[in-house]
Design a protein around this motif. Sequence first.
Motif, PDB file in Angstrom:
ATOM      1  N   LEU A   1       0.800  -1.221   0.000  1.00  0.00           N
ATOM      2  CA  LEU A   1       0.000   0.000   0.000  1.00  0.00           C
ATOM      3  C   LEU A   1       0.839   1.281   0.000  1.00  0.00           C
ATOM      4  N   VAL A   2       2.161   1.139  -0.043  1.00  0.00           N
ATOM      5  CA  VAL A   2       3.046   2.310  -0.169  1.00  0.00           C
ATOM      6  C   VAL A   2       3.820   2.254  -1.486  1.00  0.00           C
ATOM      7  N   GLU A   3       3.426   1.386  -2.365  1.00  0.00           N
ATOM      8  CA  GLU A   3       4.177   1.117  -3.590  1.00  0.00           C
ATOM      9  C   GLU A   3       4.491   2.368  -4.403  1.00  0.00           C
ATOM     10  N   ASN A   4       3.549   3.276  -4.521  1.00  0.00           N
ATOM     11  CA  ASN A   4       3.755   4.470  -5.346  1.00  0.00           C
ATOM     12  C   ASN A   4       3.706   5.757  -4.533  1.00  0.00           C
ATOM     13  N   LYS A   5       3.977   5.658  -3.239  1.00  0.00           N
ATOM     14  CA  LYS A   5       3.851   6.835  -2.380  1.00  0.00           C
ATOM     15  C   LYS A   5       5.076   6.999  -1.492  1.00  0.00           C
ATOM     16  N   SER A   6       5.502   8.235  -1.342  1.00  0.00           N
ATOM     17  CA  SER A   6       6.549   8.518  -0.357  1.00  0.00           C
ATOM     18  C   SER A   6       5.974   8.170   1.013  1.00  0.00           C
ATOM     19  N   HIS A   7       6.833   7.659   1.887  1.00  0.00           N
ATOM     20  CA  HIS A   7       6.365   7.222   3.200  1.00  0.00           C
ATOM     21  C   HIS A   7       7.525   7.187   4.177  1.00  0.00           C
ATOM     22  N   THR A   8       7.186   7.026   5.440  1.00  0.00           N
ATOM     23  CA  THR A   8       8.185   6.870   6.480  1.00  0.00           C
ATOM     24  C   THR A   8       7.710   5.816   7.465  1.00  0.00           C
ATOM     25  N   SER A   9       8.524   5.564   8.466  1.00  0.00           N
ATOM     26  CA  SER A   9       8.209   4.586   9.498  1.00  0.00           C
ATOM     27  C   SER A   9       9.179   4.811  10.652  1.00  0.00           C
TER      28      SER A   9
ATOM     29  N   GLY B   1      12.030   3.809  10.798  1.00  0.00           N
ATOM     30  CA  GLY B   1      13.332   3.588  10.186  1.00  0.00           C
ATOM     31  C   GLY B   1      13.192   2.579   9.057  1.00  0.00           C
ATOM     32  N   SER B   2      13.977   2.757   8.006  1.00  0.00           N
ATOM     33  CA  SER B   2      13.894   1.826   6.876  1.00  0.00           C
ATOM     34  C   SER B   2      14.329   0.426   7.308  1.00  0.00           C
ATOM     35  N   LYS B   3      15.298   0.341   8.223  1.00  0.00           N
ATOM     36  CA  LYS B   3      15.744  -0.974   8.711  1.00  0.00           C
ATOM     37  C   LYS B   3      14.648  -1.662   9.514  1.00  0.00           C
ATOM     38  N   TYR B   4      13.843  -0.884  10.227  1.00  0.00           N
ATOM     39  CA  TYR B   4      12.708  -1.431  10.975  1.00  0.00           C
ATOM     40  C   TYR B   4      11.783  -2.186  10.027  1.00  0.00           C
ATOM     41  N   LEU B   5      11.422  -1.541   8.920  1.00  0.00           N
ATOM     42  CA  LEU B   5      10.544  -2.197   7.953  1.00  0.00           C
ATOM     43  C   LEU B   5      11.214  -3.416   7.325  1.00  0.00           C
ATOM     44  N   LYS B   6      12.442  -3.259   6.893  1.00  0.00           N
ATOM     45  CA  LYS B   6      13.129  -4.352   6.204  1.00  0.00           C
ATOM     46  C   LYS B   6      13.395  -5.534   7.137  1.00  0.00           C
ATOM     47  N   ASN B   7      13.653  -5.270   8.418  1.00  0.00           N
ATOM     48  CA  ASN B   7      13.856  -6.370   9.371  1.00  0.00           C
ATOM     49  C   ASN B   7      12.577  -7.161   9.603  1.00  0.00           C
ATOM     50  N   LEU B   8      11.430  -6.490   9.527  1.00  0.00           N
ATOM     51  CA  LEU B   8      10.159  -7.161   9.771  1.00  0.00           C
ATOM     52  C   LEU B   8       9.573  -7.828   8.537  1.00  0.00           C
ATOM     53  N   ILE B   9       9.751  -7.198   7.368  1.00  0.00           N
ATOM     54  CA  ILE B   9       9.104  -7.746   6.167  1.00  0.00           C
ATOM     55  C   ILE B   9      10.034  -7.926   4.986  1.00  0.00           C
ATOM     56  N   GLY B  10      11.286  -7.530   5.088  1.00  0.00           N
ATOM     57  CA  GLY B  10      12.211  -7.656   3.964  1.00  0.00           C
ATOM     58  C   GLY B  10      11.969  -6.558   2.947  1.00  0.00           C
ATOM     59  N   GLU B  11      12.394  -6.800   1.728  1.00  0.00           N
ATOM     60  CA  GLU B  11      12.167  -5.825   0.660  1.00  0.00           C
ATOM     61  C   GLU B  11      10.670  -5.746   0.380  1.00  0.00           C
ATOM     62  N   TYR B  12      10.204  -4.567   0.028  1.00  0.00           N
ATOM     63  CA  TYR B  12       8.779  -4.388  -0.243  1.00  0.00           C
ATOM     64  C   TYR B  12       8.612  -3.394  -1.391  1.00  0.00           C
ATOM     65  N   PRO B  13       7.508  -3.502  -2.129  1.00  0.00           N
ATOM     66  CA  PRO B  13       7.271  -2.566  -3.229  1.00  0.00           C
ATOM     67  C   PRO B  13       7.167  -1.142  -2.699  1.00  0.00           C
ATOM     68  N   GLY B  14       7.968  -0.249  -3.217  1.00  0.00           N
ATOM     69  CA  GLY B  14       7.955   1.140  -2.800  1.00  0.00           C
ATOM     70  C   GLY B  14       9.048   1.495  -1.816  1.00  0.00           C
ATOM     71  N   SER B  15       9.893   0.526  -1.459  1.00  0.00           N
ATOM     72  CA  SER B  15      10.940   0.801  -0.471  1.00  0.00           C
ATOM     73  C   SER B  15      11.859   1.946  -0.916  1.00  0.00           C
TER      74      SER B  15
ATOM     75  N   TYR C   1      11.011   5.470   0.498  1.00  0.00           N
ATOM     76  CA  TYR C   1      11.106   5.717   1.940  1.00  0.00           C
ATOM     77  C   TYR C   1      11.850   7.031   2.195  1.00  0.00           C
ATOM     78  N   LEU C   2      11.301   7.854   3.087  1.00  0.00           N
ATOM     79  CA  LEU C   2      11.942   9.113   3.481  1.00  0.00           C
ATOM     80  C   LEU C   2      12.240   9.073   4.970  1.00  0.00           C
ATOM     81  N   ASN C   3      13.430   9.446   5.341  1.00  0.00           N
ATOM     82  CA  ASN C   3      13.823   9.464   6.744  1.00  0.00           C
ATOM     83  C   ASN C   3      13.367  10.795   7.365  1.00  0.00           C
ATOM     84  N   GLN C   4      12.071  10.883   7.616  1.00  0.00           N
ATOM     85  CA  GLN C   4      11.453  12.076   8.182  1.00  0.00           C
ATOM     86  C   GLN C   4      10.478  11.654   9.269  1.00  0.00           C
TER      87      GLN C   4
END
Length: 191
Positions: free
Chosen positions: A112-120, A122-136, A139-142
């Motif tokens: 659901l973030v495939e075509n949208k700027s997004h944050t969380s 931390g990018s490592k937080y997302l990747k550690n939980l789900i791996g690579e994902y469409p739209g990674s 990701y903006l560090n904001q």
Amino acid sequence: MKTAYLLVFDGLSDWEPGLAVAEINKSNEYQVKTVGFKREVAVTMGGISIVPDCTLNEINYTDAAILILPGGEMWESDPVMDLVPVVRKFIGLKIPVAAICGPTVFLARHGLVENKSHTSNGSKYLKNLIGEYPGSELYLNQPSVSSNGLITANGIASVEFARDILGELNIYNTETLESWYNFFKTPWLDD
């Protein structure tokens, strides 16, 4: 009157949407309704008991203004499949969705973030939980990011999250919103 739907569930991080829902509820144009997976009491992380106003199946999309997804531990371990068609419908109808902390995992996990700027958190937080994902790559560090009807924020950015929600809903004009934000973000000093 338009409705801001706030998802409630056991263990939700009750402080994360607090400023946003308080300001939304004070406006004359919006009301806040809680929505649950079922009509049973949800107990927040802070111990507050909330009886949902409606269930996911009872959302009235014709008066919906936004869906707010607060954080909580559920998001990291549960794919929350019952919510996928609801969020897809909000997005399809171009009704904003706002997610802070854990539900950013849900959004990324389900494309659901495939075509949208997004944050969380931390990018490592997302990747550690789900791996690579469409739209990674978007990701903006904001602290908070608002992108085409999708608002995402990290777990310590509740003020920025609220600012972006209030801006999306046009609750305050630009100058008032900036003053509101500065009130909560600037340390008060006695002069």
